[in-house]
Design a protein around this motif. Structure first.
Motif, PDB file in Angstrom:
ATOM      1  N   GLY A 204      16.571  -5.584  -8.198  1.00  0.00           N
ATOM      2  CA  GLY A 204      16.381  -6.989  -7.869  1.00  0.00           C
ATOM      3  C   GLY A 204      16.055  -7.754  -9.141  1.00  0.00           C
ATOM      4  O   GLY A 204      15.453  -7.194 -10.076  1.00  0.00           O
TER       5      GLY A 204
ATOM      6  N   SER B  99       5.457  -5.735 -10.009  1.00  0.00           N
ATOM      7  CA  SER B  99       5.491  -7.162 -10.371  1.00  0.00           C
ATOM      8  C   SER B  99       4.090  -7.701 -10.664  1.00  0.00           C
ATOM      9  O   SER B  99       3.940  -8.683 -11.403  1.00  0.00           O
ATOM     10  CB  SER B  99       6.130  -7.981  -9.252  1.00  0.00           C
ATOM     11  OG  SER B  99       7.403  -7.482  -8.944  1.00  0.00           O
TER      12      SER B  99
ATOM     13  N   GLY C 121      15.963 -12.055 -11.150  1.00  0.00           N
ATOM     14  CA  GLY C 121      16.068 -13.503 -10.985  1.00  0.00           C
ATOM     15  C   GLY C 121      15.348 -14.229 -12.100  1.00  0.00           C
ATOM     16  O   GLY C 121      14.738 -13.620 -12.991  1.00  0.00           O
TER      17      GLY C 121
ATOM     18  N   GLY D 183      13.245  -5.839 -11.257  1.00  0.00           N
ATOM     19  CA  GLY D 183      12.459  -4.687 -10.831  1.00  0.00           C
ATOM     20  C   GLY D 183      13.398  -3.653 -10.244  1.00  0.00           C
ATOM     21  O   GLY D 183      14.317  -3.991  -9.495  1.00  0.00           O
TER      22      GLY D 183
ATOM     23  N   PHE E  49      13.759 -13.476  -3.547  1.00  0.00           N
ATOM     24  CA  PHE E  49      12.425 -12.942  -3.857  1.00  0.00           C
ATOM     25  C   PHE E  49      11.543 -14.162  -4.069  1.00  0.00           C
ATOM     26  O   PHE E  49      11.975 -15.129  -4.728  1.00  0.00           O
ATOM     27  CB  PHE E  49      12.437 -12.086  -5.128  1.00  0.00           C
ATOM     28  CG  PHE E  49      13.325 -10.879  -5.026  1.00  0.00           C
ATOM     29  CD1 PHE E  49      12.930  -9.764  -4.298  1.00  0.00           C
ATOM     30  CD2 PHE E  49      14.571 -10.855  -5.642  1.00  0.00           C
ATOM     31  CE1 PHE E  49      13.760  -8.650  -4.180  1.00  0.00           C
ATOM     32  CE2 PHE E  49      15.409  -9.756  -5.526  1.00  0.00           C
ATOM     33  CZ  PHE E  49      14.995  -8.647  -4.798  1.00  0.00           C
TER      34      PHE E  49
ATOM     35  N   GLN F  35       8.457   2.372  -9.979  1.00  0.00           N
ATOM     36  CA  GLN F  35       9.295   1.214 -10.298  1.00  0.00           C
ATOM     37  C   GLN F  35       9.168   0.923 -11.777  1.00  0.00           C
ATOM     38  O   GLN F  35       8.225   1.373 -12.431  1.00  0.00           O
ATOM     39  CB  GLN F  35       8.793  -0.037  -9.557  1.00  0.00           C
ATOM     40  CG  GLN F  35       9.167  -0.101  -8.108  1.00  0.00           C
ATOM     41  CD  GLN F  35       8.834  -1.465  -7.504  1.00  0.00           C
ATOM     42  OE1 GLN F  35       7.967  -2.181  -8.007  1.00  0.00           O
ATOM     43  NE2 GLN F  35       9.510  -1.812  -6.436  1.00  0.00           N
TER      44      GLN F  35
ATOM     45  N   GLU G 294       9.421  -2.689 -14.081  1.00  0.00           N
ATOM     46  CA  GLU G 294       9.583  -4.132 -14.033  1.00  0.00           C
ATOM     47  C   GLU G 294       9.926  -4.592 -15.437  1.00  0.00           C
ATOM     48  O   GLU G 294       9.395  -4.061 -16.413  1.00  0.00           O
ATOM     49  CB  GLU G 294       8.204  -4.695 -13.626  1.00  0.00           C
ATOM     50  CG  GLU G 294       8.162  -6.145 -13.376  1.00  0.00           C
ATOM     51  CD  GLU G 294       8.488  -6.447 -11.921  1.00  0.00           C
ATOM     52  OE1 GLU G 294       8.629  -5.516 -11.103  1.00  0.00           O
ATOM     53  OE2 GLU G 294       8.625  -7.629 -11.611  1.00  0.00           O
TER      54      GLU G 294
HETATM   55  N1  DAH Z   1       9.104  -6.580  -6.720  1.00  0.00           N
HETATM   56  C1  DAH Z   1      10.385  -6.366  -6.091  1.00  0.00           C
HETATM   57  C2  DAH Z   1      10.262  -5.221  -5.083  1.00  0.00           C
HETATM   58  O1  DAH Z   1       9.378  -4.456  -5.184  1.00  0.00           O
HETATM   59  C3  DAH Z   1      11.422  -6.004  -7.115  1.00  0.00           C
HETATM   60  C4  DAH Z   1      11.789  -7.174  -7.958  1.00  0.00           C
HETATM   61  C5  DAH Z   1      12.786  -8.013  -7.570  1.00  0.00           C
HETATM   62  C6  DAH Z   1      11.115  -7.424  -9.120  1.00  0.00           C
HETATM   63  C7  DAH Z   1      13.153  -9.095  -8.298  1.00  0.00           C
HETATM   64  C8  DAH Z   1      11.458  -8.521  -9.897  1.00  0.00           C
HETATM   65  C9  DAH Z   1      12.479  -9.356  -9.465  1.00  0.00           C
HETATM   66  O2  DAH Z   1      10.847  -8.823 -11.024  1.00  0.00           O
HETATM   67  O3  DAH Z   1      12.821 -10.419 -10.216  1.00  0.00           O
HETATM   68  O4  DAH Z   1      11.093  -5.109  -4.229  1.00  0.00           O
END
Ligand code: DAH
Length: 324
Positions: free
Chosen positions: A265, A166, A267, A290, A243, A203, A205
């Motif tokens: 995840g 992120s 949003g 993500g 989040f 990951q 994103e």
């Molecule tokens: N950064 C979150 C994690 O590492 C994952 C994530 C969730 C990224 C929601 C997003 C998001 O962009 O909207 O668990």
């Protein structure tokens, strides 16, 4: 080639014929190529040779050295006799071992290919981050549990190994102006190790900022993405979640072997995040998501221990040879 050099090769061959043991061969090797060996000494003499001769002599000596080396290397003791090994070119060929791509690399390619077809452009980011990009700018306050020393690897007081991709959202929004539609695959780090967690994992994103983007765009994109990745219509549910950087936030679960499994995840980008990167939330909105690459690879290939990806076990890795 000088006469003395060519006769030296036949002399060497004769000597090797008289060898009875590997030890004898080693002695011959040292006699010719060792520290005080004949050929080595000839090289030392080069220093005193006339300038005009040096280049020619050096070249001849190098050829001699490599010939002698090959002959000695190819001499074997077979049935108590030394024989120069020969290669039978009429024997059936052996296929050379060809490696294959790592299952995580294959999964990253698959995911990015699908997202690219939905208009997301790949962006990479740095892995050693400031707290600001990894936390603050993403609306993650100091008191948030993910900032705990037990989760985050700190390299210096204010420098850490990014805990999620992120952080790349922030760099990109600061560097490019809205609208933008990006995806950022990469490594992330957390202090965790068990069958479903490893201290380093991957990951990806996704971030889409434009005028009038709403939750329907998010749903449409992610449902299509999941169906395309698994190659069939999947049973999916959006579960409300939290989040700090998105509002509202959700997690997507897929129905897998009778169970609901969390896959990503997502949003709508929080207005605080947009303000932090100088994007006017009254003008632009966007969604983000993500997901864990290992998790998606495990689901697709039926792998139950995430750590297998990083054990470098050839019998495990070679199963993915034809996965592409
Ligand atoms: N950064 C979150 C994690 O590492 C994952 C994530 C969730 C990224 C929601 C997003 C998001 O962009 O909207 O668990």
């Amino acid at each position: 080639m000088q006469k003395k050099y060519s006769s030296l090769i036949s002399e060497l061959r004769e000597k090797l014929k008289d060898c009875n043991t590997a030890h004898d061969i080693a002695n011959i090797k040292s006699e010719y190529l060792g520290k005080n060996g004949y050929i080595t000494n000839e090289f030392s003499k080069l220093r005193n040779a006339q300038e005009s001769e040096k280049k020619k002599l050096g070249k001849e000596l190098n050829i001699l050295k490599s010939q002698a080396h090959d002959i000695i290397l190819n001499t074997n003791i077979i049935n108590n006799k030394t024989e120069e090994r020969f290669v039978d070119v009429t024997l059936p060929g052996k296929n050379a071992f060809v490696g294959s791509r790592h299952p995580i690399s294959i999964t990253i390619s698959e995911i990015t290919k699908i997202l690219e077809s939905h208009g997301f452009t790949p962006v990479t980011g740095i892995e050693v981050e400031n707290e600001y990009y990894n936390f603050e700018a993403l609306n993650i306050p100091e008191s948030h549990p993910s900032r705990d020393m037990h989760d985050t690897f700190y390299v210096l007081e204010d420098k850490l190994l990014r805990t999620h991709t992120s952080s790349v959202q922030i760099h990109t929004m600061l560097n490019q102006s809205a609208p933008l539609k990006i995806m950022t695959p990469g490594k992330v780090y957390r202090c965790d190790s068990d069958p479903t967690h490893s201290p380093m994992f991957h990951q990806i994103e996704g971030l889409y900022i434009d005028k009038g983007i709403n939750f329907c765009h998010l749903k449409g994109t992610l449902i299509a993405f999941i169906d395309e990745y698994f190659g069939k219509k999947m049973e999916i549910r959006f579960r409300p979640s939290y989040f700090p950087f998105t509002e509202p936030s959700a997690e997507i679960d897929i129905r897998f072997k009778g169970k609901w499994l969390e896959v990503l995840g997502c949003g709508m980008v929080h207005h605080n995040v947009l303000e932090n990167v100088n994007i006017n939330p009254k003008q632009f909105s966007g969604f983000a998501f993500g997901l864990g690459i290992e998790r998606l690879a495990m689901l697709k290939y039926g792998i139950t221990d995430l750590r297998m990806f990083f054990e470098n076990d050839i019998s495990f890795l070679s199963q993915f040879e034809r996965a592409e």
